[in-house]
Design an enzyme around this catalytic site. Structure first.
Site, PDB file in Angstrom:
ATOM      1  N   LYS A  12       0.909   0.564  -3.665  1.00 50.19           N
ATOM      2  CA  LYS A  12       0.878   0.019  -5.019  1.00 50.19           C
ATOM      3  C   LYS A  12      -0.587  -0.297  -5.287  1.00 50.19           C
ATOM      4  CE  LYS A  12       2.763  -3.354  -8.176  1.00 50.19           C
ATOM      5  NZ  LYS A  12       1.567  -3.204  -8.966  1.00 50.19           N
ATOM      6  N   ASP A  14      -3.818  -1.649  -7.223  1.00 45.09           N
ATOM      7  CA  ASP A  14      -4.132  -2.791  -8.078  1.00 45.09           C
ATOM      8  C   ASP A  14      -5.134  -2.341  -9.135  1.00 45.09           C
ATOM      9  OD1 ASP A  14      -4.237  -5.278  -9.160  1.00 45.09           O
ATOM     10  OD2 ASP A  14      -5.277  -6.223  -7.491  1.00 45.09           O
ATOM     11  N   GLU A 141      -2.023  -4.729  -2.073  1.00 47.92           N
ATOM     12  CA  GLU A 141      -1.066  -5.309  -3.014  1.00 47.92           C
ATOM     13  C   GLU A 141       0.396  -5.089  -2.665  1.00 47.92           C
ATOM     14  OE1 GLU A 141      -0.153  -5.688  -7.765  1.00 47.92           O
ATOM     15  OE2 GLU A 141      -1.309  -3.975  -7.062  1.00 47.92           O
TER      16      GLU A 141
END
Length: 189
Positions: A12, A14, A141
């Protein structure tokens, strides 16, 4: 089980979510429709005839750094280099592929060889637990899980996002959600 059949896992990132089109010149829009094209001239060199979903990421010490990508995108500071990390293909040469399975779209995306200064293709992993453990250990993240058989669902949250509870920006995100909820007008009964 660490291996869930029929799923892929990705980092994921950021950054800022972006839909990038090179079908008729360059167009870059946020997931909510904000036109970001003017602040991303470096993406004009992407191959023509594509619509890609991905994330705009800036780097600090080799890791994604949200304040830097914010400086580029929100403050028009083009001195901050950003990378468009493509993670899905929506159209290619005028053909809509959103109805196709994620793993098929992913194969098409990989075949494009999008790897140059300014853009890259997100890597996928098969072992979600191992990726999540590495993400937490490295202070990143989180992880996004995607079903292989799933069509692209614009505007829907079809992917599963698992955030690192110790990520440095997590408390700021929670505070932002609370402030946003406090600003919303209360529903009348």
């Amino acid at each position: 089980s660490a291996l869930r059949l029929g799923w892929s896992y990705e980092l994921k990132w950021d950054g800022f979510r972006a839909i990038v089109s090179t079908e008729d010149g360059l167009r870059v829009r946020s997931r909510h429709g904000w036109n970001m094209t003017a602040v991303l001239p470096e993406l004009r060199a992407l191959p023509r005839g594509l619509v890609l979903d991905g994330e705009l990421v800036a780097w600090k010490d080799g890791e994604p750094h949200f304040p830097l990508v914010s400086r580029h995108v929100l403050n028009y500071d083009l001195s901050v280099p950003v990378t468009f990390v493509a993670f899905d293909l929506l159209r290619i040469d005028g053909t809509d592929v959103t109805y196709r399975r994620f793993d098929e779209r992913r194969d098409l995306l990989m075949s494009l060889g999008l790897d140059a200064p300014g853009w890259a293709t997100s890597e996928t992993f098969q072992d979600g637990q191992a990726l999540y453990a590495a993400v937490c250990q490295q202070g990143l993240e989180g992880v996004v899980a995607k079903k292989h058989a799933q069509a692209y669902k614009s505007g829907q949250r079809a992917w599963v996002k698992i955030k690192n509870p110790n990520y440095w920006r997590r408390e700021l995100e929670i505070e932002g959600v609370w402030r946003s909820a406090e600003r919303r007008p209360r529903a009348r009964r």
